[in-house]
Write a protein that holds these residues in place. Structure first.
Motif, PDB file in Angstrom:
ATOM      1  N   UNK A 140       0.788  -1.228   0.017  1.00  0.00           N
ATOM      2  CA  UNK A 140       0.114  -0.066   0.019  1.00  0.00           C
ATOM      3  C   UNK A 140       1.111   1.328  -0.092  1.00  0.00           C
ATOM      4  N   UNK A 141       0.512   2.158  -0.835  1.00  0.00           N
ATOM      5  CA  UNK A 141       1.366   3.359  -0.868  1.00  0.00           C
ATOM      6  C   UNK A 141       1.761   4.031   0.509  1.00  0.00           C
ATOM      7  N   UNK A 142       0.624   4.010   1.220  1.00  0.00           N
ATOM      8  CA  UNK A 142       0.689   4.815   2.783  1.00  0.00           C
ATOM      9  C   UNK A 142       0.686   3.402   3.561  1.00  0.00           C
ATOM     10  N   UNK A 143       1.656   3.025   4.576  1.00  0.00           N
ATOM     11  CA  UNK A 143       1.658   1.913   5.453  1.00  0.00           C
ATOM     12  C   UNK A 143       0.610   1.909   6.550  1.00  0.00           C
ATOM     13  N   UNK A 144       0.053   0.968   6.824  1.00  0.00           N
ATOM     14  CA  UNK A 144      -0.825   1.058   8.027  1.00  0.00           C
ATOM     15  C   UNK A 144      -0.331   1.866   9.023  1.00  0.00           C
ATOM     16  N   UNK A 145       0.964   1.545   9.664  1.00  0.00           N
ATOM     17  CA  UNK A 145       1.848   1.792  10.863  1.00  0.00           C
ATOM     18  C   UNK A 145       2.819   2.599  10.256  1.00  0.00           C
ATOM     19  N   UNK A 148       4.064   8.324   7.954  1.00  0.00           N
ATOM     20  CA  UNK A 148       3.533   9.207   6.605  1.00  0.00           C
ATOM     21  C   UNK A 148       2.211   9.693   7.009  1.00  0.00           C
ATOM     22  N   UNK A 149       1.822  10.547   6.503  1.00  0.00           N
ATOM     23  CA  UNK A 149       0.415  11.004   6.443  1.00  0.00           C
ATOM     24  C   UNK A 149      -0.531  10.013   6.220  1.00  0.00           C
ATOM     25  N   UNK A 150      -1.648   9.796   7.056  1.00  0.00           N
ATOM     26  CA  UNK A 150      -2.396   8.670   6.778  1.00  0.00           C
ATOM     27  C   UNK A 150      -2.051   7.352   7.549  1.00  0.00           C
ATOM     28  N   UNK A 151      -0.978   7.313   7.987  1.00  0.00           N
ATOM     29  CA  UNK A 151      -0.571   6.174   8.884  1.00  0.00           C
ATOM     30  C   UNK A 151      -0.919   6.456  10.509  1.00  0.00           C
ATOM     31  N   UNK A 232       4.029  -2.196   8.904  1.00  0.00           N
ATOM     32  CA  UNK A 232       4.715  -1.149   9.509  1.00  0.00           C
ATOM     33  C   UNK A 232       5.906  -0.715   8.497  1.00  0.00           C
ATOM     34  N   UNK A 233       6.181   0.505   8.257  1.00  0.00           N
ATOM     35  CA  UNK A 233       7.210   1.214   7.512  1.00  0.00           C
ATOM     36  C   UNK A 233       7.674   2.345   7.616  1.00  0.00           C
ATOM     37  N   UNK A 234       8.753   2.561   7.974  1.00  0.00           N
ATOM     38  CA  UNK A 234       9.423   4.114   8.096  1.00  0.00           C
ATOM     39  C   UNK A 234      10.700   3.966   7.348  1.00  0.00           C
ATOM     40  N   UNK A 235      11.380   5.143   7.471  1.00  0.00           N
ATOM     41  CA  UNK A 235      13.049   5.054   7.019  1.00  0.00           C
ATOM     42  C   UNK A 235      13.960   4.692   7.979  1.00  0.00           C
ATOM     43  N   UNK A 236      13.205   3.985   8.823  1.00  0.00           N
ATOM     44  CA  UNK A 236      14.162   3.424  10.051  1.00  0.00           C
ATOM     45  C   UNK A 236      14.007   2.031  10.160  1.00  0.00           C
ATOM     46  N   UNK A 237      14.641   0.967   9.493  1.00  0.00           N
ATOM     47  CA  UNK A 237      14.436  -0.319   9.494  1.00  0.00           C
ATOM     48  C   UNK A 237      14.440  -0.850  10.919  1.00  0.00           C
TER      49      UNK A 237
END
Length: 300
Positions: A140-145, A148-151, A232-237
């Motif tokens: 999904x372009x915007x992760x659930x967690x 990002x805006x919308x997460x 879950x997805x951010x720029x910090x694995x």
């Protein structure tokens, strides 16, 4: 006898690339073994040959694109098909959502959905359907967690009320209600409406999988372990990995576990929307099954 005129009209092809130049592949039900063999043949001819096999178009792409804001269009066809197939054929299969299928089978099924083709999951197998479902949510372009805006942010997850470390059944039950209400109102309240509806369908299935633990060997905890990393997805694995721990913790894994265990309470507003009102929910013998019945009715 063989007619020379007939054979003069026959065109022989060696690969799906060549066939795609003559006939739209979305009009043909290509069996999985053919895709497997073609991956070897076309792959040996280089990336240009692979690219010529009916590429996905923006009109048919289903993975990695935003969800429809009209929730009547949810879940998308690929998700509906996977959910229905797993429900009908997988609830006695050990290791659902944990085992990995052959990569060629997974890629062929995913590419087929993205090209708008009919995908026969009976040929692909139940584990392909399970992984496709996880991949859909993960892409999904915007992760659930995430951030990002919308997460739903990790800070919101970390504020999940903690379960008491006491041997008190009534206190534990009350705290479960508090934690489930927090997930329903705060965590799910932080994501878009269409995401909440999609997750309701997915977790109706996961609730059935956990309920059939004797056959699937998948508990709410083990489902949280395999599903949290896809949500879950951010720029910090490193932070992502830490937040995916399951159990009675203020983590994404802990929230996912609560979503499975308390499906009917956590997703109560979405269930009412899907089933058409509180009275129908109250009359349902099996709420999760009724939600999944809606999925199957969509394709009839």
């Amino acid at each position: 006898s063989r007619s020379p005129k007939f054979f003069a009209k026959v065109t022989w092809v060696d690969t799906l690339s060549q066939l795609a130049a003559l006939v739209p592949l979305n009009q043909i039900n290509v069996p999985q073994p053919v895709y497997d063999y073609n991956a070897k043949v076309d792959g040996a001819r280089g990336p240009a040959a692979e690219a010529s096999v009916a590429p996905a178009s923006p009109d048919t792409q289903v993975f990695g694109v935003p969800l429809a804001t009209d929730t009547a269009q949810l879940p998308p066809r690929a998700v509906r098909q996977c959910i229905s197939y797993i429900r009908q054929h997988g609830l006695a299969t050990e290791g659902l959502f944990r085992r990995s299928p052959p990569s060629t089978a997974l890629r062929a099924a995913k590419d087929g959905f993205n090209r708008g083709q009919h995908v026969d999951l009976a040929l692909a197998g139940v584990h392909v359907a399970c992984v496709l479902l996880k991949v859909f949510v993960r892409e999904l372009p915007t992760p659930v967690f995430g951030d990002a805006a919308g997460s739903c942010s990790y800070d919101t997850v970390r504020a999940l009320p903690q379960a008491p470390k006491v041997d008190d059944t009534e206190a534990a039950r009350q705290m479960d209600e508090v934690r489930e209400r927090y997930v329903r109102e705060v965590v799910l309240g932080a994501v878009r409406r269409e995401v909440r509806v999609l997750l309701c369908y997915v977790f109706a299935l996961l609730a059935l999988v956990a309920r059939n633990e004797a056959g699937t060997r998948m508990t709410a905890y083990s489902l949280a372990v395999v599903w949290a990393p896809n949500m879950a997805r951010t720029d910090d694995p490193m932070q992502d990995v830490a937040m995916c721990a399951a159990g009675n913790a203020a983590t994404v894994g802990g929230v996912v576990q609560l979503m499975v265990q308390g499906f009917e309470r956590v997703f109560a507003p979405q269930i009412e929307e899907i089933l058409g009102g509180r009275q129908r929910v109250a009359n349902a013998d099996d709420v999760a099954a009724e939600v999944l019945d809606v999925v199957e009715l969509m394709d009839r």
